[in-house]
Design a protein around this motif. Structure first.
Motif, short mmCIF file in Angstrom:
data_model
loop_
_atom_site.label_atom_id
_atom_site.label_comp_id
_atom_site.label_asym_id
_atom_site.label_seq_id
_atom_site.Cartn_x
_atom_site.Cartn_y
_atom_site.Cartn_z
N ASP A 134 1.08 0.42 11.42
CA ASP A 134 2.54 0.28 11.49
C ASP A 134 3.09 0.25 10.07
OD1 ASP A 134 5.15 -0.37 11.93
OD2 ASP A 134 4.73 -1.96 13.38
N ARG A 174 5.95 -0.06 9.00
CA ARG A 174 7.08 -0.96 8.73
C ARG A 174 6.63 -2.19 7.93
NH1 ARG A 174 9.62 -2.58 13.98
NH2 ARG A 174 7.43 -2.89 14.43
N TYR A 175 5.32 -2.54 8.01
CA TYR A 175 4.83 -3.64 7.17
C TYR A 175 4.99 -3.30 5.69
CZ TYR A 175 2.77 -5.89 11.25
OH TYR A 175 2.58 -6.52 12.45
N ASP A 195 7.30 -1.31 4.51
CA ASP A 195 8.74 -1.44 4.24
C ASP A 195 9.09 -2.90 3.96
OD1 ASP A 195 9.03 1.25 4.70
OD2 ASP A 195 9.71 1.01 6.76
N ALA A 196 8.55 -3.79 4.81
CA ALA A 196 8.83 -5.21 4.65
C ALA A 196 8.38 -5.68 3.27
CB ALA A 196 8.14 -6.02 5.74
N ALA A 197 7.20 -5.24 2.85
CA ALA A 197 6.67 -5.65 1.54
C ALA A 197 7.58 -5.15 0.42
CB ALA A 197 5.25 -5.12 1.36
N ARG A 198 8.09 -3.94 0.57
CA ARG A 198 8.93 -3.40 -0.51
C ARG A 198 10.24 -4.18 -0.61
NH1 ARG A 198 9.42 2.71 -1.52
NH2 ARG A 198 9.81 1.82 -3.57
N THR A 199 10.84 -4.56 0.54
CA THR A 199 12.08 -5.33 0.46
C THR A 199 11.82 -6.71 -0.14
OG1 THR A 199 11.92 -6.31 2.65
CG2 THR A 199 13.02 -4.18 2.50
N LEU A 200 10.55 -7.14 -0.15
CA LEU A 200 10.22 -8.44 -0.75
C LEU A 200 9.96 -8.31 -2.24
CD1 LEU A 200 8.02 -9.82 2.13
CD2 LEU A 200 10.16 -10.81 1.31
N ALA A 218 7.79 -5.84 -3.71
CA ALA A 218 6.49 -5.29 -4.09
C ALA A 218 6.61 -3.81 -4.42
CB ALA A 218 5.48 -5.50 -2.96
N ARG A 264 4.86 0.02 -5.32
CA ARG A 264 3.95 0.80 -4.46
C ARG A 264 2.50 0.36 -4.57
NH1 ARG A 264 6.93 5.45 -3.00
NH2 ARG A 264 8.90 5.42 -4.11
N ARG A 285 -2.06 -5.14 -1.38
CA ARG A 285 -1.92 -6.40 -0.66
C ARG A 285 -1.50 -6.24 0.80
NH1 ARG A 285 0.86 -11.24 -2.85
NH2 ARG A 285 -0.36 -12.05 -1.11
N VAL A 286 -1.02 -5.06 1.18
CA VAL A 286 -0.60 -4.87 2.57
C VAL A 286 -1.38 -3.73 3.25
CG1 VAL A 286 1.34 -4.31 4.10
CG2 VAL A 286 1.69 -5.81 2.13
N PRO A 307 -5.48 -4.30 3.32
CA PRO A 307 -5.94 -5.29 4.30
C PRO A 307 -5.69 -4.85 5.74
CG PRO A 307 -4.68 -6.36 2.57
CD PRO A 307 -4.54 -4.88 2.34
N LEU A 308 -4.57 -4.14 5.98
CA LEU A 308 -4.27 -3.75 7.36
C LEU A 308 -5.21 -2.67 7.85
CD1 LEU A 308 -0.35 -3.81 7.52
CD2 LEU A 308 -1.97 -5.41 8.53
N LEU A 352 15.45 1.87 1.96
CA LEU A 352 14.28 2.48 2.59
C LEU A 352 14.59 3.87 3.12
CD1 LEU A 352 13.07 -0.71 4.51
CD2 LEU A 352 11.90 0.39 2.59
N PRO A 366 13.81 -0.12 -3.20
CA PRO A 366 13.97 -1.34 -2.38
C PRO A 366 13.49 -2.59 -3.08
CG PRO A 366 12.94 0.42 -1.10
CD PRO A 366 13.08 0.93 -2.51
N PHE A 372 13.16 -8.40 9.70
CA PHE A 372 13.02 -7.19 10.49
C PHE A 372 12.92 -7.51 11.97
CE2 PHE A 372 11.69 -5.80 6.34
CZ PHE A 372 12.12 -4.49 6.28
N LEU A 397 7.69 -8.59 11.61
CA LEU A 397 6.75 -7.93 10.70
C LEU A 397 6.11 -8.90 9.71
CD1 LEU A 397 8.68 -4.61 9.96
CD2 LEU A 397 6.97 -5.07 11.71
N PHE A 430 3.09 -10.39 7.85
CA PHE A 430 1.81 -9.76 7.55
C PHE A 430 0.71 -10.48 8.34
CE2 PHE A 430 4.26 -9.24 3.47
CZ PHE A 430 4.67 -7.96 3.78
N HIS A 472 -2.45 -10.49 8.23
CA HIS A 472 -3.65 -10.94 7.54
C HIS A 472 -3.38 -12.12 6.61
CE1 HIS A 472 -1.60 -8.02 5.03
NE2 HIS A 472 -2.25 -8.47 3.98
N PHE A 511 4.75 -14.31 -0.55
CA PHE A 511 4.50 -12.90 -0.92
C PHE A 511 5.57 -12.34 -1.86
CE2 PHE A 511 4.66 -8.36 -0.54
CZ PHE A 511 3.34 -7.96 -0.43
N ALA A 559 5.11 -11.08 -5.61
CA ALA A 559 5.40 -9.68 -5.95
C ALA A 559 6.40 -9.60 -7.09
CB ALA A 559 5.91 -8.94 -4.73
N ARG A 560 7.28 -10.61 -7.17
CA ARG A 560 8.28 -10.60 -8.24
C ARG A 560 7.79 -11.33 -9.47
NH1 ARG A 560 13.70 -9.27 -5.75
NH2 ARG A 560 13.11 -8.77 -3.62
#
Lengths: 260, 349
Positions: A157, A159-160, A162-167, A169, A171, A177-178, A181-182, B47, B73, B82, B86, B88, B90, B99, B103-104
């Motif tokens: 999926d 979208r995980y 996408d979620a990481a990027r909005t947080l 992170a 590329r 990290r996403v 592991p997935l 996105l 983004p 979301f 969503l 994570f 793991h 997270f 990341a920041r």
């Protein structure tokens, strides 16, 4: 699940199919010198071949992971012109006779090969070396890993990510990290398949790396040579390969089916 | 202040919206499935690239197609909850919340400490080490909210925040969410297809249909004066559109109605189903609007029956089961319809 009585013809043909695989194994096990088994397996040649096989197949798996996971990521995520052709070329070793792969490696990286002379000039020799055997095993086994990991990337999926990027992170962090592991189950499955294929590698290895005890003589090569002179050693080495392969298949059956 | 002009073509969707949101405002973007709500949110997040338009948050330019600016983004000061959350799978709840800080660039120690205080604040203290699959829907939603808020965004986007929950849990989680949203002082945009959720959470509604904003206003304004079939259906009223001249409204499709409201020009007219009277014969007396039709559908809802009337002027009436028996109503049966002029609300289109 409801069980169904199969038509007689299907049942009969299925039984023949099973027998076709079981009988050779039975022949092998029946002829195995079980009393002297330990002795046959602990001869220096056998131990050397066994050790070399593990070193070469594990190194080939590591190399395939290093190069194959990025390749799978590109195949799954970056649409580019000629992607299907490139993917077909890198998958070819899966269906090519391994001997042909060995010949191709020889004419590319052999001492008189297209790139071999340049390598030779800077002091790198690949044919008839352990590293050459590792390359031969990687050549035939890596496509399994690439295909498995690519399938994992395509089915995850996204979208995980996408979620990481909005947080926040970037590329690379998203990948490490996403994404990784997935798709870990796919990477693991691909690595095991790759390792199993590398462990059984014969044709490309003997063609490109030769059959030098202690350097390139892996278990399958040792079996082939021993068959002429000491069949009981060949049988016991075969039993070892058989046991390892069976263990892998049983452990992998769910993942194997899911990946393809 | 968020200023967003967004044009995106994606498959069959043609999204073209312009929305301004003031600092501290909570806006709900409400619309049917396929209206482009999620694409709008993804475009705000960076996105999805814009085909045209410009998005700015205060002095920060997110996108400006004319000058080729597109902020990635990960560089936007936003937080997104979301659909399906969503989280994570793991990572533990704590690691999920940490997270964004990691990341920041925050150190592991600082990120964990901040994440812990966010989890405590959202009453998730006992679930720090839990994996997402071990959390209930409401807990997962709060972890997702904590994760989005932990990076201290200036714009918080929520995509269908209650859709993943059981109906039984929704009410309590909605009240919690309302409380937590109120404690965040940035701009909040909630994407939803559920009018109850929109009205409960937002100060202002933006109605999105087929990629366009058809109406915007406070929940009271929107429900009082629907400007589209979609909103009228949500509110449960009959909506007509036509041209009014001194109380006479010529409807699209040929029929006409009389209203007591003195608005002229292009208008919407609404009639509540309860104001629609049904008769076996042509009624006598004062009603100004009388016409004949056929009962096309009878929908029994407890002590009320919604009756769809087909004919020169299709309309929905709401009557009692007793009335249905007295009128001897059956699907396809003839019926007379009347509406008092004072029951028809007319306002400019």
């Amino acid at each position: 699940m409801s069980s169904e009585r199969p038509p007689a013809l299907l049942a009969a043909l299925a039984i023949v199919g099973v027998a076709f695989f079981i009988l050779p194994l039975a022949g092998l096990l029946a002829r195995a010198p079980w009393q002297s088994a330990l002795g046959e397996l602990t001869t220096p040649e056998a131990l050397t071949a066994l050790r070399l096989s593990f070193v070469i197949s594990l190194a080939a798996t590591a190399l395939a992971l290093l190069l194959g996971v990025p390749l799978a990521w590109i195949y799954a995520r970056v649409p580019f012109r000629g992607r299907d052709l490139i993917r077909a070329l890198t998958t070819l070793p899966m269906i090519l006779p391994p001997v042909v792969g060995g010949v191709a490696l020889l004419f590319a990286f052999g001492r008189r090969g297209l790139f071999g002379q340049a390598l030779d000039a800077i002091g790198i020799r690949l044919p008839f070396t352990t590293f050459g055997a590792i390359l031969a095993a990687t050549f035939v086994a890596m496509p399994l890993l690439v295909l498995t990991v690519e399938a994992g990337l395509r089915s995850m999926d996204r979208r995980y990510e996408d979620a990481a990027r909005t947080l926040g992170a970037g590329r690379w962090i998203v990948f490490r990290r996403v994404t990784l592991p997935l798709i870990a189950p796919s990477v693991f499955a691909g690595a095991v398949l790759c390792w199993a294929r590398a462990l059984g590698e014969f044709g490309a290895t003997i063609t490109f790396a030769g059959n030098l005890p202690g350097t390139t003589q892996t278990l399958p090569l040792a079996v082939y040579i021993a068959l002429e002179t000491r069949p009981e050693v060949a049988i016991m080495l075969s039993v070892v390969l058989l046991a390892v392969s069976l263990a892998i298949l049983v452990a992998m059956r769910d993942r194997y089916l899911r990946a393809f | 202040m968020l200023r967003a002009q967004i044009a995106v073509r994606l498959g069959t969707l043609d999204l073209d919206v312009a929305i301004d949101v003031a600092a501290g405002e909570i806006v709900a973007v409400l619309g049917p499935n396929g209206a482009g709500k999620t694409t709008f949110l993804r475009a705000l997040s960076g996105l999805v690239p814009l085909d045209a338009g410009r998005v700015t948050l205060d002095e920060v330019v997110f996108d400006d197609v004319s000058t080729g600016i597109h902020l990635a983004p990960e560089r936007r000061p936003i937080g997104v909850v979301f659909q399906d959350y969503l989280l994570f799978p793991h990572l533990s709840a704590l690691e999920n919340v940490a997270f964004g800080l990691r990341a920041r660039g925050a150190s592991t120690k600082n990120a964990r400490a901040a994440a812990e205080s966010w989890l405590d604040r959202l009453d998730l203290g006992p679930y720090k080490e839990a994996r997402p699959r071990a959390l209930s829907g409401g807990q997962a939603q709060r972890v997702a909210l904590a994760r989005a808020l932990a990076t201290e965004p200036r714009l918080l986007l929520l995509d269908e925040p209650l859709a993943a929950l059981d109906a039984s849990a929704r009410g309590a989680v909605r009240r919690d969410l309302r409380r937590h949203l109120a404690s965040f002082d940035g701009i909040r945009i909630v994407i939803t297809h559920d009018p109850l959720e929109a009205v409960a959470l937002a100060d202002r509604l933006v109605i999105l249909e087929s990629g366009r904003v058809v109406q915007t206003g406070s929940p009271a304004e929107v429900t009082r004066r629907p400007r589209s079939r979609y909103v009228a259906d949500l509110v449960g009223v009959n909506l007509f559109r036509g041209i009014a001249t001194a109380g006479h409204v010529a409807l699209r499709g040929g029929a006409a109605i009389q209203s007591a409201d003195g608005v002229d020009g292009e208008v919407f007219a609404t009639v509540h189903p309860r104001a629609v009277a049904l008769h076996r014969a042509r009624p006598e007396g004062s009603p100004r609007n009388v016409w004949r039709g056929h009962a096309s559908a009878l929908d029994f809802q407890g002590d009320r029956v919604r009756v769809g009337i087909e004919g020169e002027m299709p309309i929905v009436a709401e009557v009692t089961p007793a009335a249905v028996r007295e009128l001897d109503l059956a699907e396809g049966g003839e019926v007379w319809v009347s509406v008092k002029a004072t029951e028809i609300s007319v306002y400019p289109a």
